[in-house]
Design a protein around this motif. Structure first.
Motif, PDB file in Angstrom:
ATOM      1  N   VAL A 116       0.877  -1.171   0.000  1.00  0.00           N
ATOM      2  CA  VAL A 116       0.000   0.000   0.000  1.00  0.00           C
ATOM      3  C   VAL A 116       0.915   1.222   0.000  1.00  0.00           C
ATOM      4  CG1 VAL A 116      -1.739   1.280   1.291  1.00  0.00           C
ATOM      5  CG2 VAL A 116      -1.858  -1.225   1.179  1.00  0.00           C
ATOM      6  N   GLY A 117       0.915   1.941  -1.108  1.00  0.00           N
ATOM      7  CA  GLY A 117       1.796   3.089  -1.233  1.00  0.00           C
ATOM      8  C   GLY A 117       2.019   3.432  -2.693  1.00  0.00           C
ATOM      9  N   GLU A 118       2.519   4.606  -3.069  1.00  0.00           N
ATOM     10  CA  GLU A 118       3.219   5.375  -2.085  1.00  0.00           C
ATOM     11  C   GLU A 118       2.277   6.358  -1.421  1.00  0.00           C
ATOM     12  OE1 GLU A 118       5.965   8.538  -4.013  1.00  0.00           O
ATOM     13  OE2 GLU A 118       5.686   7.036  -5.604  1.00  0.00           O
ATOM     14  N   THR A 119       2.320   6.335  -0.107  1.00  0.00           N
ATOM     15  CA  THR A 119       1.505   7.212   0.720  1.00  0.00           C
ATOM     16  C   THR A 119       2.440   7.913   1.699  1.00  0.00           C
ATOM     17  OG1 THR A 119      -0.385   7.306   2.234  1.00  0.00           O
ATOM     18  CG2 THR A 119       1.027   5.367   2.393  1.00  0.00           C
ATOM     19  N   GLY A 120       1.905   8.824   2.471  1.00  0.00           N
ATOM     20  CA  GLY A 120       2.737   9.528   3.436  1.00  0.00           C
ATOM     21  C   GLY A 120       2.422  11.009   3.462  1.00  0.00           C
ATOM     22  N   LEU A 121       3.457  11.824   3.602  1.00  0.00           N
ATOM     23  CA  LEU A 121       3.280  13.273   3.691  1.00  0.00           C
ATOM     24  C   LEU A 121       4.334  13.975   2.847  1.00  0.00           C
ATOM     25  CD1 LEU A 121       2.741  13.587   7.571  1.00  0.00           C
ATOM     26  CD2 LEU A 121       0.967  13.577   5.793  1.00  0.00           C
ATOM     27  N   ASP A 122       3.935  15.086   2.247  1.00  0.00           N
ATOM     28  CA  ASP A 122       4.826  15.877   1.399  1.00  0.00           C
ATOM     29  C   ASP A 122       4.639  17.346   1.743  1.00  0.00           C
ATOM     30  OD1 ASP A 122       5.922  17.401  -0.776  1.00  0.00           O
ATOM     31  OD2 ASP A 122       5.861  15.599  -2.024  1.00  0.00           O
ATOM     32  N   HIS A 123       5.591  17.904   2.474  1.00  0.00           N
ATOM     33  CA  HIS A 123       5.529  19.318   2.863  1.00  0.00           C
ATOM     34  C   HIS A 123       6.212  20.208   1.840  1.00  0.00           C
ATOM     35  CE1 HIS A 123       4.861  18.361   7.432  1.00  0.00           C
ATOM     36  NE2 HIS A 123       3.905  17.923   6.651  1.00  0.00           N
ATOM     37  N   PHE A 124       6.745  19.613   0.771  1.00  0.00           N
ATOM     38  CA  PHE A 124       7.422  20.394  -0.258  1.00  0.00           C
ATOM     39  C   PHE A 124       6.435  20.924  -1.285  1.00  0.00           C
ATOM     40  CE2 PHE A 124       9.403  20.491  -4.502  1.00  0.00           C
ATOM     41  CZ  PHE A 124      10.376  21.453  -4.281  1.00  0.00           C
ATOM     42  N   ARG A 125       5.559  20.041  -1.790  1.00  0.00           N
ATOM     43  CA  ARG A 125       4.684  20.440  -2.886  1.00  0.00           C
ATOM     44  C   ARG A 125       3.288  20.842  -2.413  1.00  0.00           C
ATOM     45  NH1 ARG A 125       6.075  20.210  -7.903  1.00  0.00           N
ATOM     46  NH2 ARG A 125       7.690  18.641  -7.617  1.00  0.00           N
ATOM     47  N   THR A 126       2.851  20.355  -1.261  1.00  0.00           N
ATOM     48  CA  THR A 126       1.516  20.693  -0.762  1.00  0.00           C
ATOM     49  C   THR A 126       1.632  21.687   0.386  1.00  0.00           C
ATOM     50  OG1 THR A 126       0.517  18.601  -1.426  1.00  0.00           O
ATOM     51  CG2 THR A 126      -0.536  19.781   0.382  1.00  0.00           C
TER      52      THR A 126
END
Length: 280
Positions: A116-126
């Motif tokens: 299950v992925g790719e999941t997670g967090l992205d503080h660069f683009r969002t």
């Protein structure tokens, strides 16, 4: 073509749907240099369906399915600029996100889907306005991975502390893979302490990537994977051309040099680790 590996390995994270040419040709080219297995990663509904279909059609391909961290805010808030592959989209709200997650959940139950992925967090683009949708999506993916008994494949971009926090709050699945590991040596030690696998990509060969090499140096051998994230992050000295699974030997050899281990020993370790992580 790079010199073939003597010990076959897997590309633990690739995007064949974003690469030119046919899947069959890409797999043949990879196999010719000792990359005999690839994990095709989904980033949205269409890509996750394609990953599952492709894995069903090719013995050497396994799939993972997910909404990428940057996909969740686009579903909820809309994508007026059409940045993603779907083009411009209207806001769908949380109901649309829940419907999309339900479809990912159904795909995650398929036997050829091993993660299950790719999941997670992205503080660069969002930006801050999309963080709630990202985190809601991430928590749902963690739940899916645990219920289906599949590996959780994490995209962590400039969000180390928050990713670790959510994993701790939700309770991590038994197998967690930090794809394209981007932390420093301290982050690698934290992941090692939790038993999280760390997958290194072509950027470990970049001149400005010493913190990444420092992380690799302290990461335990039994928690290492190798990946392309193709067509992105082409390793040196082939930067400038699209990345593809056949370039894995370049990254693996650079990793072996950093670790101070023989190429064959590292290949044996990452091959076993990848098979264990994705259950094949």
């Amino acid at each position: 073509m790079p010199e073939p590996l003597r010990v076959p390995v897997a590309d633990s994270h690739t995007h064949l749907d974003m690469q030119s040419g046919t899947v069959r040709d890409a797999l043949a080219k990879a196999a010719a240099v000792g990359v005999t297995t690839v994990v095709q990663v989904g980033c949205d509904i269409a890509g996750s369906r394609w990953a599952a279909e492709t894995a069903a059609a090719h013995e050497s391909v396994w799939a993972t399915v997910a909404l990428h961290p940057n996909e969740a805010p686009r579903i909820v808030l809309g994508d007026p600029d059409g940045w993603s592959r779907q083009g411009a989209r209207e806001p769908g709200g949380e109901a649309a996100l829940d419907a999309a997650l339900d479809e990912i959940d159904a795909l995650a139950g398929l036997p050829q889907v091993r993660g299950v992925g790719e999941t997670g967090l992205d503080h660069f683009r969002t930006g801050p306005e999309g963080m709630a949708a990202q985190e809601r999506s991430f928590r749902r993916h963690i739940d899916m991975a645990k219920r289906h008994g599949k590996a959780l494949v994490i995209h962590d971009r400039e969000a180390h502390a928050d990713v670790l926090r959510v994993l701790d709050e939700e309770g991590a699945p038994s197998t967690v893979v930090f794809h394209c590991f981007s932390g420093d040596a301290e982050m690698a030690k934290i992941c090692a302490g939790q038993g999280y696998l760390m997958s290194f990509a072509g950027n470990v060969t970049f001149k400005n990537a010493q913190p990444l090499r420092d992380a690799l140096a302290v990461a335990p051998l039994d928690l290492l994977l190798v990946e392309t994230d193709a067509p992105f992050l082409t390793p040196a000295p082939y930067r400038g051309r699209p990345n593809a699974p056949y370039l894995i030997p370049l990254t693996l050899r650079a990793m072996a040099e950093v670790k101070g281990v023989a190429e064959d020993a590292l290949a044996e370790a990452v091959a076993a680790n990848t098979a264990r992580a994705f259950g094949y």
